[in-house]
Design an enzyme around this catalytic site. Structure first.
Site, PDB file in Angstrom:
ATOM      1  N   PRO A  92       0.820  -1.222   0.000  1.00  0.00           N
ATOM      2  CA  PRO A  92       0.000   0.000   0.000  1.00  0.00           C
ATOM      3  C   PRO A  92       0.852   1.270   0.000  1.00  0.00           C
ATOM      4  O   PRO A  92       0.351   2.350  -0.324  1.00  0.00           O
ATOM      5  CB  PRO A  92      -0.811  -0.096   1.302  1.00  0.00           C
ATOM      6  CG  PRO A  92      -0.708  -1.512   1.748  1.00  0.00           C
ATOM      7  CD  PRO A  92       0.576  -2.054   1.186  1.00  0.00           C
ATOM      8  N   GLU A 122       0.498  -7.217   8.629  1.00  0.00           N
ATOM      9  CA  GLU A 122       0.749  -5.772   8.514  1.00  0.00           C
ATOM     10  C   GLU A 122       1.847  -5.454   7.505  1.00  0.00           C
ATOM     11  O   GLU A 122       2.113  -4.296   7.213  1.00  0.00           O
ATOM     12  CB  GLU A 122       1.096  -5.170   9.881  1.00  0.00           C
ATOM     13  CG  GLU A 122      -0.105  -5.084  10.828  1.00  0.00           C
ATOM     14  CD  GLU A 122      -1.299  -4.366  10.206  1.00  0.00           C
ATOM     15  OE1 GLU A 122      -1.131  -3.232   9.741  1.00  0.00           O
ATOM     16  OE2 GLU A 122      -2.392  -4.946  10.190  1.00  0.00           O
ATOM     17  N   ARG A 160      -1.331  -8.904 -21.014  1.00  0.00           N
ATOM     18  CA  ARG A 160      -2.055  -8.404 -22.187  1.00  0.00           C
ATOM     19  C   ARG A 160      -1.141  -7.731 -23.190  1.00  0.00           C
ATOM     20  O   ARG A 160      -1.478  -7.613 -24.369  1.00  0.00           O
ATOM     21  CB  ARG A 160      -3.143  -7.432 -21.761  1.00  0.00           C
ATOM     22  CG  ARG A 160      -4.190  -8.053 -20.847  1.00  0.00           C
ATOM     23  CD  ARG A 160      -5.120  -7.020 -20.283  1.00  0.00           C
ATOM     24  NE  ARG A 160      -5.719  -6.224 -21.358  1.00  0.00           N
ATOM     25  CZ  ARG A 160      -6.693  -6.626 -22.140  1.00  0.00           C
ATOM     26  NH1 ARG A 160      -7.214  -7.816 -21.954  1.00  0.00           N
ATOM     27  NH2 ARG A 160      -7.151  -5.859 -23.103  1.00  0.00           N
ATOM     28  N   ASP A 175      -6.015  -0.741 -27.003  1.00  0.00           N
ATOM     29  CA  ASP A 175      -6.436  -0.526 -25.619  1.00  0.00           C
ATOM     30  C   ASP A 175      -5.703   0.648 -24.983  1.00  0.00           C
ATOM     31  O   ASP A 175      -6.222   1.261 -24.062  1.00  0.00           O
ATOM     32  CB  ASP A 175      -6.172  -1.774 -24.768  1.00  0.00           C
ATOM     33  CG  ASP A 175      -7.361  -2.705 -24.794  1.00  0.00           C
ATOM     34  OD1 ASP A 175      -8.329  -2.395 -25.518  1.00  0.00           O
ATOM     35  OD2 ASP A 175      -7.325  -3.723 -24.103  1.00  0.00           O
TER      36      ASP A 175
HETATM   37  C1  9D3 Z   1      -3.389  -0.374  10.156  1.00  0.00           C
HETATM   38  C2  9D3 Z   1      -2.836  -0.332   8.844  1.00  0.00           C
HETATM   39  N1  9D3 Z   1      -3.017  -1.588   8.073  1.00  0.00           N
HETATM   40  C3  9D3 Z   1      -4.437  -1.755   7.690  1.00  0.00           C
HETATM   41  C4  9D3 Z   1      -5.060  -2.898   8.330  1.00  0.00           C
HETATM   42  C5  9D3 Z   1      -2.168  -1.338   6.910  1.00  0.00           C
HETATM   43  C6  9D3 Z   1      -2.251  -2.398   5.863  1.00  0.00           C
HETATM   44  C7  9D3 Z   1      -1.436  -3.498   5.957  1.00  0.00           C
HETATM   45  C8  9D3 Z   1      -1.499  -4.479   4.972  1.00  0.00           C
HETATM   46  C9  9D3 Z   1      -3.092  -2.252   4.783  1.00  0.00           C
HETATM   47  C10 9D3 Z   1      -3.151  -3.250   3.802  1.00  0.00           C
HETATM   48  C11 9D3 Z   1      -2.354  -4.359   3.916  1.00  0.00           C
HETATM   49  C12 9D3 Z   1      -2.407  -5.404   2.867  1.00  0.00           C
HETATM   50  N2  9D3 Z   1      -2.378  -4.851   1.529  1.00  0.00           N
HETATM   51  C13 9D3 Z   1      -1.460  -5.133   0.634  1.00  0.00           C
HETATM   52  O1  9D3 Z   1      -0.601  -5.945   0.895  1.00  0.00           O
HETATM   53  C14 9D3 Z   1      -1.468  -4.444  -0.628  1.00  0.00           C
HETATM   54  C15 9D3 Z   1      -2.378  -3.476  -1.180  1.00  0.00           C
HETATM   55  C16 9D3 Z   1      -3.572  -2.879  -0.679  1.00  0.00           C
HETATM   56  O2  9D3 Z   1      -4.070  -3.167   0.424  1.00  0.00           O
HETATM   57  N3  9D3 Z   1      -4.203  -1.968  -1.461  1.00  0.00           N
HETATM   58  C17 9D3 Z   1      -3.748  -1.608  -2.683  1.00  0.00           C
HETATM   59  N4  9D3 Z   1      -2.639  -2.115  -3.194  1.00  0.00           N
HETATM   60  C18 9D3 Z   1      -1.970  -3.034  -2.432  1.00  0.00           C
HETATM   61  S1  9D3 Z   1      -0.545  -3.777  -2.897  1.00  0.00           S
HETATM   62  C19 9D3 Z   1      -0.434  -4.669  -1.517  1.00  0.00           C
END
Ligand code: 9D3
Length: 254
Positions: A92, A122, A160, A175
């Site tokens: 994220p 996390e 793709r 596309d």
């Molecule tokens: C308290 C903060 N956490 C939220 C419960 C942070 C958090 C940790 C792990 C938020 C998401 C995740 C898991 N997400 C991913 O591994 C992830 C992701 C996403 O959640 N949204 C958009 N792209 C991606 S790429 C990897």
């Protein structure tokens, strides 16, 4: 293109590998996915892959050692194929994936492959990011449960663009046009449904008029639904005219 995927849940990827154009690209070996599960490199009777975060707080953090061993295996497999893949951590905190980035990765990484690191809980220990990760990639600002779905999104978007994956008429190059503009409306039989008619121009057989109508629809939809995309587009006089016409209520192209 070779893609190594480091994940605790390789089975999730059958959603991608068993269906449609991506499934076919895999059976045709245009793309090769190889999985590396940190669980297989975990120690002890419980094969732990996570632990509590230093400093306290909720949630767990992926242990660096099983993850790092899985990553080393992925690198070793790549090396056997004479590849030097980038490591992309699906996270994220990464830069949000866009079609332009997808194209760049296909151009730059097609020969060398990619290793996708999927986090759970996390996330992963920051030291592994510092030591082993080349890029971090998010797919958008919403909270998912891990990196597997984002990795599948990335693989789908990349595949793709590989030669021979899409047939005639559904070319990725075409596309790319719809990566700039939103798409126009589509219709098929019957010509009248529940009192709603297919736009007459589409039945006219006038290919130039059809193309013009579709382009205008793309422009108007983009302007009304995704005005943020317009900042990246250099508008022609005609396109600007369509948008300004719609802004003062005309939808007839006048
Ligand atoms: C308290 C903060 N956490 C939220 C419960 C942070 C958090 C940790 C792990 C938020 C998401 C995740 C898991 N997400 C991913 O591994 C992830 C992701 C996403 O959640 N949204 C958009 N792209 C991606 S790429 C990897």
């Amino acid at each position: 293109m070779w893609i190594g995927v480091v994940t605790l849940f390789p089975e999730m990827f059958t959603a991608l590998t068993g269906h449609g154009v991506i499934g076919r690209a895999i059976s045709q070996e245009r793309i090769e996915l190889e999985f590396f599960n940190p669980r297989d490199y975990a120690e002890g009777a419980y094969r732990r892959v996570d632990d509590r975060p230093y400093g306290g707080g909720p949630g767990m953090v992926m242990l660096i050692e099983p993850l790092s061993r899985a990553l080393q295996q992925a690198r070793a497999q790549a090396q056997q194929r004479q590849l030097r893949p980038h490591v992309v951590y699906m996270s994220p905190q990464g830069r949000v994936l866009r079609q332009s980035q997808v194209r760049r990765w296909v151009e730059e990484r097609q020969q060398q492959g990619l290793i996708l690191l999927c986090g759970r809980y996390e996330g992963i220990d920051e030291r592994l990011i510092e030591m082993a990760v080349d890029e971090e990639c998010s797919i958008g600002d919403y909270v998912l449960s891990g990196g597997e779905l984002p990795a599948m999104v990335l693989v789908d978007a990349l595949t793709r663009w590989l030669p021979g994956v899409l047939g005639h008429g559904e070319s990725a190059v075409e596309d790319s046009f719809s990566a700039v503009w939103l798409d126009c409306p589509h219709y098929t039989r019957p010509p009248s449904y529940a009192g709603r008619e297919v736009p007459a121009v589409l039945l006219s057989g006038d290919h130039a008029e059809v193309a013009r109508w579709r382009h205008r629809q793309r422009v108007l939809r983009t302007a009304s639904r995704r005005p943020d995309l317009l900042s990246e587009i250099e508008l022609s006089t005609e396109e600007r005219g369509w948008i300004e016409g719609a802004a003062c209520g005309r939808t007839d192209g006048a």
